[in-house]
Design a protein around this motif. Structure first.
Motif, mmCIF file in Angstrom:
data_model
loop_
_atom_site.group_PDB
_atom_site.id
_atom_site.type_symbol
_atom_site.label_atom_id
_atom_site.label_comp_id
_atom_site.label_asym_id
_atom_site.label_seq_id
_atom_site.Cartn_x
_atom_site.Cartn_y
_atom_site.Cartn_z
ATOM 1 N N VAL A 255 4.857 -5.346 -5.989
ATOM 2 C CA VAL A 255 5.880 -5.110 -7.014
ATOM 3 C C VAL A 255 6.814 -3.964 -6.606
ATOM 4 C CG1 VAL A 255 6.197 -4.318 -9.406
ATOM 5 C CG2 VAL A 255 4.617 -6.179 -8.906
ATOM 6 N N ILE A 256 6.266 -2.923 -5.979
ATOM 7 C CA ILE A 256 7.113 -1.833 -5.481
ATOM 8 C C ILE A 256 7.507 -2.053 -4.026
ATOM 9 C CG2 ILE A 256 7.052 0.606 -4.758
ATOM 10 C CD1 ILE A 256 5.666 1.270 -7.387
ATOM 11 N N THR A 257 6.552 -2.488 -3.215
ATOM 12 C CA THR A 257 6.783 -2.507 -1.762
ATOM 13 C C THR A 257 7.635 -3.676 -1.291
ATOM 14 O OG1 THR A 257 4.623 -3.568 -1.606
ATOM 15 C CG2 THR A 257 4.716 -1.206 -1.126
ATOM 16 N N GLY A 258 7.741 -4.732 -2.087
ATOM 17 C CA GLY A 258 8.489 -5.919 -1.667
ATOM 18 C C GLY A 258 9.969 -5.641 -1.462
ATOM 19 N N PHE A 259 10.588 -6.372 -0.546
ATOM 20 C CA PHE A 259 12.032 -6.344 -0.298
ATOM 21 C C PHE A 259 12.514 -5.016 0.303
ATOM 22 C CE2 PHE A 259 10.936 -9.008 -3.957
ATOM 23 C CZ PHE A 259 11.188 -10.248 -3.400
ATOM 24 N N GLY A 260 11.815 -4.580 1.342
ATOM 25 C CA GLY A 260 12.382 -3.544 2.198
ATOM 26 C C GLY A 260 11.977 -2.114 1.945
ATOM 27 N N ARG A 261 11.193 -1.853 0.934
ATOM 28 C CA ARG A 261 10.921 -0.459 0.580
ATOM 29 C C ARG A 261 10.241 0.317 1.716
ATOM 30 N NH1 ARG A 261 13.344 3.153 -1.975
ATOM 31 N NH2 ARG A 261 13.855 1.614 -3.583
ATOM 32 N N THR A 262 9.351 -0.362 2.453
ATOM 33 C CA THR A 262 8.621 0.346 3.521
ATOM 34 C C THR A 262 9.323 0.238 4.874
ATOM 35 O OG1 THR A 262 7.251 -1.575 4.111
ATOM 36 C CG2 THR A 262 6.408 -0.120 2.359
ATOM 37 N N GLY A 263 10.538 -0.362 4.876
ATOM 38 C CA GLY A 263 11.257 -0.533 6.136
ATOM 39 C C GLY A 263 11.063 -1.916 6.740
ATOM 40 N N ARG A 264 10.183 -2.728 6.150
ATOM 41 C CA ARG A 264 10.028 -4.143 6.490
ATOM 42 C C ARG A 264 10.229 -4.915 5.195
ATOM 43 N NH1 ARG A 264 6.427 -4.132 11.089
ATOM 44 N NH2 ARG A 264 6.698 -6.390 11.226
ATOM 45 N N MET A 265 10.435 -6.238 5.311
ATOM 46 C CA MET A 265 10.654 -7.017 4.088
ATOM 47 C C MET A 265 9.477 -6.854 3.118
ATOM 48 S SD MET A 265 12.530 -8.939 2.250
ATOM 49 C CE MET A 265 13.886 -9.638 3.186
ATOM 50 N N TRP A 266 8.254 -6.909 3.656
ATOM 51 C CA TRP A 266 7.046 -6.821 2.818
ATOM 52 C C TRP A 266 6.149 -5.671 3.267
ATOM 53 C CZ3 TRP A 266 7.671 -9.844 -1.201
ATOM 54 C CH2 TRP A 266 8.432 -11.005 -1.065
ATOM 55 N N GLY A 267 5.521 -5.033 2.300
ATOM 56 C CA GLY A 267 4.498 -4.035 2.631
ATOM 57 C C GLY A 267 3.360 -4.675 3.415
ATOM 58 N N CYS A 268 3.095 -5.966 3.167
ATOM 59 C CA CYS A 268 2.051 -6.681 3.917
ATOM 60 C C CYS A 268 2.302 -6.595 5.420
ATOM 61 C CB CYS A 268 2.015 -8.153 3.504
ATOM 62 S SG CYS A 268 1.220 -8.448 1.920
ATOM 63 N N GLU A 269 3.582 -6.691 5.824
ATOM 64 C CA GLU A 269 3.900 -6.607 7.256
ATOM 65 C C GLU A 269 3.629 -5.194 7.765
ATOM 66 O OE1 GLU A 269 7.870 -8.491 8.295
ATOM 67 O OE2 GLU A 269 7.936 -8.489 6.114
ATOM 68 N N THR A 270 4.018 -4.208 6.970
ATOM 69 C CA THR A 270 3.865 -2.812 7.399
ATOM 70 C C THR A 270 2.396 -2.435 7.549
ATOM 71 O OG1 THR A 270 5.920 -2.278 6.265
ATOM 72 C CG2 THR A 270 4.466 -0.423 6.783
#
Ligand SMILES: Cc1ncc(COP(=O)(O)O)c(C=O)c1O
Length: 434
Positions: A255-270
């Motif tokens: 809900v927070i990490t989705g769509f670029g927040r961590t520098g990738r599209m998904w926090g799952c990728e990060t």
């Protein structure tokens, strides 16, 4: 109308000390432009929280206004129960499937993060009932997690402030140790050893409760509203094989990490997370419309679809879930992320943001400043200082948010370099004044 008097007389504020509100009164925001907000008495505030972690594109994106207007003029409402559909909803589900982490092909829409989390919990129960394992009812979560406030989501949230007075958590929730090295690692314990201990705890809890009683585990890639807590290195790589071995589903709360927040599209990728379900909201519409999505794999969908055939219907859904105006705005939001490479630009700005954040570790009273991408947290040695810093920052013309013992920073993704510097100048001044 005297807005302050009317607010004091008739409003009932969420997540607010209501006893204090009578003397504090409302901070009323009248308009927004870019990363800036203006109060009804003309004060300009730099919004270091993107509203509530959601306004990724800032406050004055005309393309989103135009998308909403077009949809309102064409078809202002339609529902999705009983085979009904509308074009923005169909197209948005396909858009999301195209960018979602591998294998998540189906989108169920609701309006809030909490509703989507509740939907994920109900879906997990429905799934296991369909698979003839009706004993799988319990859901694993972590202390310090935030998954929302409805009865199921609020139970999974791991924060006493959300439970107290509401008879939460309900017994289906099991809370594991927060993956928070600064507070939970033992003296001298390495990050790898801390991760291993958390994995051992998971294994032990599953053994004690019985895997046949556990439906799923829910986790934010990084914990947001519980204090901006990054998992220790290798955390998801360590716990996922355990969950898989015991047939326990993994729900990613993006809900927070989705769509670029961590520098990738998904926090799952990060954070190397491979979920069976994913919940997203907030930046899905840049906060311009209330919308959340629960993404699930084709395998889960197939089981649920078959079961619904047996029962006559999938008996779950919301009047405003997948509202056409919200879906149209979400589609335009995703188009803007793509066209302007918002995620790449966030990643490019992250080093400056993180350098300024890390420098706050030198300020007296700070226990740990940490973050990734364009999100950060400043944990205070004295937990009560977090609220004091939030108040001091407001005097400096900056909105940040005290969450537990930490000052959270999560500005619009479109923030510029000069605005990043101004944000941290003001935050540092607030920290030093406290
Ligand atoms: C990770 C996470 N999950 C769920 C929610 C709940 O979302 P909502 O407030 O829209 O119900 C939030 C809200 O901040 C969140 O941060």
């Amino acid at each position: 109308m005297d807005l302050r008097a009317a607010d004091l007389a008739h409003s009932f504020h969420p997540q607010t000390n209501l006893a204090l509100h009578a003397s504090v009164g409302p901070l009323t925001i009248a308009r927004g432009e870019g990363v800036w907000l203006e109060t009804d008495d003309g004060r300009r505030l730099l919004d270091g929280m993107a509203g509530l972690w959601c306004v990724g594109l800032g406050y004055s994106e005309r393309r989103l206004v135009a998308a909403a207007t077009r949809q309102l003029e064409t078809l202002p409402y339609q529902q999705s129960f009983g085979h009904r559909a509308h074009e923005p909803g169909i197209r948005l589900a396909a858009d999301l499937a195209a960018i979602a982490p591998a294998g998540l092909t189906r989108a169920f829409f609701a309006t809030s993060g909490s509703e989507a989390v509740d939907s994920a919990v109900k879906l997990a129960w429905y799934f296991w009932n369909a698979r003839s394992e009706p004993g799988r009812k319990r859901i694993l979560a972590r202390r310090r997690a935030y998954h929302g406030v409805t009865v199921a989501a609020g139970s999974l949230t791991g924060l006493p402030g959300i439970h107290g007075g509401f008879d939460l958590p309900r017994p289906f929730a099991i809370h594991l140790t927060a993956p928070h090295a600064a507070q939970q690692a033992r003296p001298g314990e390495s990050e790898a050893a801390f991760t291993a201990r958390l994995a051992d705890e998971l294994e032990a809890v599953i053994a004690a409760e019985g895997a046949e009683t556990i439906a799923a585990m829910i986790a934010e890639p990084l914990i947001g509203a519980g204090g901006v807590i990054l998992p220790p290195a290798g955390y998801f790589a360590a716990i996922q094989p355990i969950l898989r071995r015991h047939g326990i589903l993994l729900i990613a709360d993006e809900v927070i990490t989705g769509f670029g927040r961590t520098g990738r599209m998904w926090g799952c990728e990060t954070f190397d997370m491979v979920p069976d379900m994913l919940v997203c909201a907030k930046q899905l519409t840049s906060g311009y419309q209330p919308l959340s999505a629960l993404m699930v794999s084709e395998a889960i969908y197939a089981t649920v679809a078959e079961e619904s055939g047996r029962r006559g219907s999938f008996g779950h859904g919301f009047t405003y879930g997948g509202h056409p105006v919200a879906c149209a705005v979400a589609r335009e939001t995703l188009a803007l992320y793509r066209e302007r490479d918002i995620v790449g630009a966030a990643a490019a700005k992250a080093p400056r943001f993180q350098r300024r954040l890390a420098a706050l570790n030198q300020v007296p009273g700070v226990r740990e400043a940490r973050g990734i991408g364009l999100i950060g947290g400043v944990e205070m040695a004295d937990a009560a200082d977090a609220a004091r810093v939030q108040a001091a920052a407001l005097w400096e013309g900056l909105i940040v948010r005290a969450v537990v013992d930490t000052v959270a920073i999560c500005p619009p993704l479109v923030i510029g370099d000069a605005e990043i510097d101004l944000l941290f100048d003001r935050l540092e001044a607030a920290l030093r004044s406290v």
